[in-house]
Design an enzyme around this catalytic site. Sequence first.
Site, PDB file in Angstrom:
ATOM      1  N   SER A 138     -22.243 165.757  44.926  1.00 18.30           N
ATOM      2  CA  SER A 138     -22.144 166.850  45.896  1.00 18.30           C
ATOM      3  C   SER A 138     -21.361 166.338  47.102  1.00 18.30           C
ATOM      4  CB  SER A 138     -23.553 167.285  46.304  1.00 18.30           C
ATOM      5  OG  SER A 138     -23.509 168.254  47.320  1.00 18.30           O
TER       6      SER A 138
ATOM      7  N   LYS B 284     -35.143 171.600  42.041  1.00 18.35           N
ATOM      8  CA  LYS B 284     -35.484 170.385  42.771  1.00 18.35           C
ATOM      9  C   LYS B 284     -36.993 170.246  42.726  1.00 18.35           C
ATOM     10  CE  LYS B 284     -31.603 170.891  45.967  1.00 18.35           C
ATOM     11  NZ  LYS B 284     -31.181 171.216  47.336  1.00 18.35           N
TER      12      LYS B 284
ATOM     13  N   GLY C   1     -30.584 167.767  44.118  1.00 14.30           N
ATOM     14  CA  GLY C   1     -31.003 166.588  44.881  1.00 14.30           C
ATOM     15  C   GLY C   1     -31.275 166.899  46.337  1.00 14.30           C
TER      16      GLY C   1
ATOM     17  N   GLU D 127     -23.327 178.390  44.173  1.00 12.26           N
ATOM     18  CA  GLU D 127     -24.743 178.191  44.495  1.00 12.26           C
ATOM     19  C   GLU D 127     -25.100 178.811  45.845  1.00 12.26           C
ATOM     20  OE1 GLU D 127     -25.944 174.124  43.753  1.00 12.26           O
ATOM     21  OE2 GLU D 127     -27.445 174.161  45.348  1.00 12.26           O
TER      22      GLU D 127
ATOM     23  N   LYS E  80     -19.465 171.724  49.260  1.00 13.14           N
ATOM     24  CA  LYS E  80     -20.149 172.590  50.227  1.00 13.14           C
ATOM     25  C   LYS E  80     -19.120 173.533  50.841  1.00 13.14           C
ATOM     26  CE  LYS E  80     -24.278 170.792  50.009  1.00 13.14           C
ATOM     27  NZ  LYS E  80     -25.473 171.563  49.674  1.00 13.14           N
TER      28      LYS E  80
ATOM     29  N   LYS F  14     -19.417 169.196  43.161  1.00 12.84           N
ATOM     30  CA  LYS F  14     -19.889 170.365  43.920  1.00 12.84           C
ATOM     31  C   LYS F  14     -19.404 170.226  45.351  1.00 12.84           C
ATOM     32  CE  LYS F  14     -24.532 171.216  45.604  1.00 12.84           C
ATOM     33  NZ  LYS F  14     -25.958 171.374  45.212  1.00 12.84           N
TER      34      LYS F  14
ATOM     35  N   ASP G  89     -30.757 178.176  44.653  1.00 10.51           N
ATOM     36  CA  ASP G  89     -31.402 176.933  45.067  1.00 10.51           C
ATOM     37  C   ASP G  89     -32.561 177.310  46.008  1.00 10.51           C
ATOM     38  OD1 ASP G  89     -32.105 174.594  46.442  1.00 10.51           O
ATOM     39  OD2 ASP G  89     -30.078 173.951  46.877  1.00 10.51           O
TER      40      ASP G  89
ATOM     41  N   ASP H 144     -21.294 175.237  46.793  1.00  9.73           N
ATOM     42  CA  ASP H 144     -22.652 175.495  47.315  1.00  9.73           C
ATOM     43  C   ASP H 144     -22.545 175.950  48.767  1.00  9.73           C
ATOM     44  OD1 ASP H 144     -25.313 175.568  47.999  1.00  9.73           O
ATOM     45  OD2 ASP H 144     -25.713 173.439  47.626  1.00  9.73           O
TER      46      ASP H 144
HETATM   47  O1  OSB Z   1     -28.147 172.510  48.807  1.00 13.67           O
HETATM   48  O2  OSB Z   1     -28.206 171.273  47.071  1.00 13.67           O
HETATM   49  C1  OSB Z   1     -28.275 171.405  48.296  1.00 13.67           C
HETATM   50  C2  OSB Z   1     -28.591 167.989  49.897  1.00 13.67           C
HETATM   51  C3  OSB Z   1     -29.591 168.243  50.797  1.00 13.67           C
HETATM   52  C4  OSB Z   1     -30.099 169.510  50.907  1.00 13.67           C
HETATM   53  C5  OSB Z   1     -29.618 170.523  50.123  1.00 13.67           C
HETATM   54  C6  OSB Z   1     -28.641 170.269  49.187  1.00 13.67           C
HETATM   55  C7  OSB Z   1     -28.081 168.976  49.106  1.00 13.67           C
HETATM   56  C8  OSB Z   1     -26.969 168.630  48.246  1.00 13.67           C
HETATM   57  C9  OSB Z   1     -26.799 167.193  47.849  1.00 13.67           C
HETATM   58  O3  OSB Z   1     -26.138 169.410  47.884  1.00 13.67           O
HETATM   59  C10 OSB Z   1     -27.766 166.818  46.813  1.00 13.67           C
HETATM   60  C11 OSB Z   1     -27.789 165.348  46.551  1.00 13.67           C
HETATM   61  O4  OSB Z   1     -26.755 164.816  46.114  1.00 13.67           O
HETATM   62  O5  OSB Z   1     -28.845 164.700  46.735  1.00 13.67           O
HETATM   63 MG    MG Z   2     -27.914 173.848  47.236  1.00 13.53          MG
END
Ligand code: OSB
Ligand code: MG
Length: 371
Positions: free
Chosen positions: A138, A265, A293, A216, A166, A164, A241, A191
């Site tokens: 991510s 998660k 994650g 997402e 953001k 992924k 999510d 995401d």
């Molecule tokens: O939205 O999936 C998410 C990390 C922290 C909080 C929310 C998210 C995320 C990530 C990274 O996208 C996830 C990771 O690599 O641990």
């Molecule tokens: Mg997410």
Amino acid sequence: MGFKIKKVELYQVRLPLKTPFKTSYGLLKEKAFDIICLTSESGQIGYGELVTFETPDYIEETLPNSRLIIENHLLPLILNREITAPTQVSEWFQVVRGNYMAKSAVETAVWDLYAKITGKSLATILESATDQLEVGVSIGMLNSIEELVQTVSNYVEQGYKRVKLKIKPGYDVMPLSAIRNKFPELLLMADANSAYNLSHLADLKALDSLNLAMIEQPFAADDFLNHAILQKQLKTPLCLDENIRTVNDCQVAVALGSCQSINLKIPRVGGITEALNIIAYCRNHHLSVWLGGMFESGVGRALNLQLASRTEFSFPGDISASDRYFHDDILASPLLMKDGKMQVPQGLGIGVVLNKSYLNQNNLSYTWLKR
Ligand code: OSB
Ligand code: MG
């Protein structure tokens, strides 16, 4: 065969991120988390990670609140009580509303303890189907497109099988197109962490031609209806999510058509028991499910690898190597990628050993309760 928990200890840890991570809601420079250690009367120790962020910007829970809920409301429900199956714990926790991440920290530690007492790997108990996994990465928002494309190249070279990005309004079609142009075949997704609303319909529709694996959480964390309205207008699958805390949330999503995929998660759904319920529900209702994650340290990451090694998880999860995030980890041997795959820990319980001297040097450790 039952067991009782006699002692609870806590490490409060902070690990700086190698590079700050920018999302639609903020910038994270350092990950704070706690490791909860439950000791049984037989002297075995189960570990759970409390992943809650310090600020209520991803979901409403915060780290100080989770600690209070654990100490005042969850621990009294399990201490000195005969536990015969870890699934009991999630039942007992139902008297506490919400607070899924707090519950998960304790519940996952009970599963680890249970596995250790029964002499098994948690991977075995969770019906792991493989000992190595392909994973994704991510990526936060970056200042320049060049830097972004270079970052993606580096991760692809390292062996990450899915990327992924953001996104938020104003940072979406441009950066995603740049990645897509350079990597026409890459398993790519976006995401939004709830950054959009229906007024951004045109922005979201513009993403539909980029051959994304999914988008997402474009809309708010409690909004199932507008996700359904959007899904009807996109061919790209939507993934939820923040919306999904329980099986019931999955039922609503299916009934309305809010998404085609779930980012699962363990902490966001209160632990392993509900995670397994959600996996079963997704299997029976043709929802794809993959493992997300929370910038976990080695403890949460080991568990993520174990659950994600079940057969239902074919889409690479957000379970990168710990050196993608941190300089140091709290494990004796950090979880790293080898030949494009992450090894699923196979030892007793969650199968990892804590680096106690690192923890004792760098962090606050105290005993909550001793009876
Ligand atoms: O939205 O999936 C998410 C990390 C922290 C909080 C929310 C998210 C995320 C990530 C990274 O996208 C996830 C990771 O690599 O641990
Ligand atoms: Mg997410």
